[in-house]
Design an enzyme around this catalytic site. Structure first.
Site, PDB file in Angstrom:
ATOM      1  N   GLN A  37      -1.703  -0.875   6.460  1.00 47.37           N
ATOM      2  CA  GLN A  37      -0.458  -1.723   7.055  1.00 47.37           C
ATOM      3  C   GLN A  37      -0.237  -2.439   5.730  1.00 47.37           C
ATOM      4  O   GLN A  37       1.137  -3.168   5.714  1.00 47.37           O
ATOM      5  CB  GLN A  37      -1.388  -2.653   7.786  1.00 47.37           C
ATOM      6  CG  GLN A  37      -1.303  -2.342   9.270  1.00 47.37           C
ATOM      7  CD  GLN A  37      -2.427  -1.172   9.547  1.00 47.37           C
ATOM      8  OE1 GLN A  37      -3.496  -1.292   8.872  1.00 47.37           O
ATOM      9  NE2 GLN A  37      -2.391  -0.429  10.490  1.00 47.37           N
ATOM     10  N   ASN A  38      -0.685  -2.074   4.426  1.00 46.77           N
ATOM     11  CA  ASN A  38      -0.099  -2.606   3.310  1.00 46.77           C
ATOM     12  C   ASN A  38       1.365  -1.975   2.805  1.00 46.77           C
ATOM     13  O   ASN A  38       1.021  -0.593   2.926  1.00 46.77           O
ATOM     14  CB  ASN A  38      -1.029  -2.831   1.944  1.00 46.77           C
ATOM     15  CG  ASN A  38      -0.795  -3.464   0.835  1.00 46.77           C
ATOM     16  OD1 ASN A  38       0.442  -3.165   0.346  1.00 46.77           O
ATOM     17  ND2 ASN A  38      -1.271  -4.665   0.414  1.00 46.77           N
ATOM     18  N   GLN A  39       2.232  -2.588   2.719  1.00 46.03           N
ATOM     19  CA  GLN A  39       3.558  -2.029   2.312  1.00 46.03           C
ATOM     20  C   GLN A  39       3.807  -1.487   1.048  1.00 46.03           C
ATOM     21  O   GLN A  39       5.021  -0.992   0.690  1.00 46.03           O
ATOM     22  CB  GLN A  39       4.983  -2.910   2.806  1.00 46.03           C
ATOM     23  CG  GLN A  39       4.511  -3.422   4.344  1.00 46.03           C
ATOM     24  CD  GLN A  39       5.296  -4.685   4.693  1.00 46.03           C
ATOM     25  OE1 GLN A  39       5.864  -5.620   3.826  1.00 46.03           O
ATOM     26  NE2 GLN A  39       5.845  -4.639   5.755  1.00 46.03           N
ATOM     27  N   SER A 136       2.953  -7.269  -0.922  1.00 45.83           N
ATOM     28  CA  SER A 136       3.132  -6.301  -0.061  1.00 45.83           C
ATOM     29  C   SER A 136       1.976  -6.242   1.311  1.00 45.83           C
ATOM     30  O   SER A 136       2.184  -5.481   1.920  1.00 45.83           O
ATOM     31  CB  SER A 136       3.021  -4.989  -1.011  1.00 45.83           C
ATOM     32  OG  SER A 136       1.692  -4.878  -1.364  1.00 45.83           O
TER      33      SER A 136
END
Length: 161
Positions: A37-39, A136
């Site tokens: 889920q980290n962008q 992020s």
């Protein structure tokens, strides 16, 4: 005490992206930004106009390095329960003196979020050009992906060669 990762740098690295400290998923995988889920990898892919997401981890790192971009964290070690930056306690700084001595071509530092960005003045005093980018992390939901991307692209597109 949790231990972080070594820097991802080489002789061509002119820009370093600094996080605060790897989250639990990243520590277990021994990979920067392993939490799905980290962008981070989406932001880097869009900023560099590369498909980093579908590459193996080592290929991702090599692609960044080919563009003069490295990765590291502000803290070498810390005590933390969970993955939130706000839970970091007793953070010990990485050895930036050695990094600077061994990589004089490194001129720019971009902080991935406000926690890492708290060290901005420290690095500016050492001659680095710096900027704080929107985190992020999925925990930083005050801005949309597209809003974050504009800031990441503005910073990184000026640096890619």
């Amino acid at each position: 005490m949790l231990q972080g990762f070594p820097p991802v740098v080489n002789e061509k690295t002119h820009t370093l992206i600094l996080g605060s400290f790897p989250g639990e998923t990243s520590l277990h995988a021994y990979q920067y930004y392993a939490y799905k889920q980290n962008q981070f990898w989406r932001l880097m892919s869009a900023s560099l106009e590369l498909d980093l997401i579908n590459l193996e981890y080592e290929q991702r790192l090599n692609s960044l390095l080919a563009h003069g971009i490295g990765l590291w964290d502000v803290f070498h070690s810390c005590i933390r329960s969970g993955s939130l930056d706000s839970a970091i306690r007793q953070g010990k700084l990485n050895d930036f003196t050695s990094l600077q001595a061994n990589h004089p071509q490194l001129k720019k530092l971009y902080f991935n979020g406000q926690t890492a960005g708290k060290m901005q003045a420290y690095f500016q005093e050492r001659g680095y050009l710096t900027a704080i980018l929107p985190s992020s992390s999925p925990a930083y939901a005050m801005r949309s992906f597209d809003e974050k991307l504009k800031d990441w692209q503005k910073a990184l597109r000026a640096d890619i060669r």
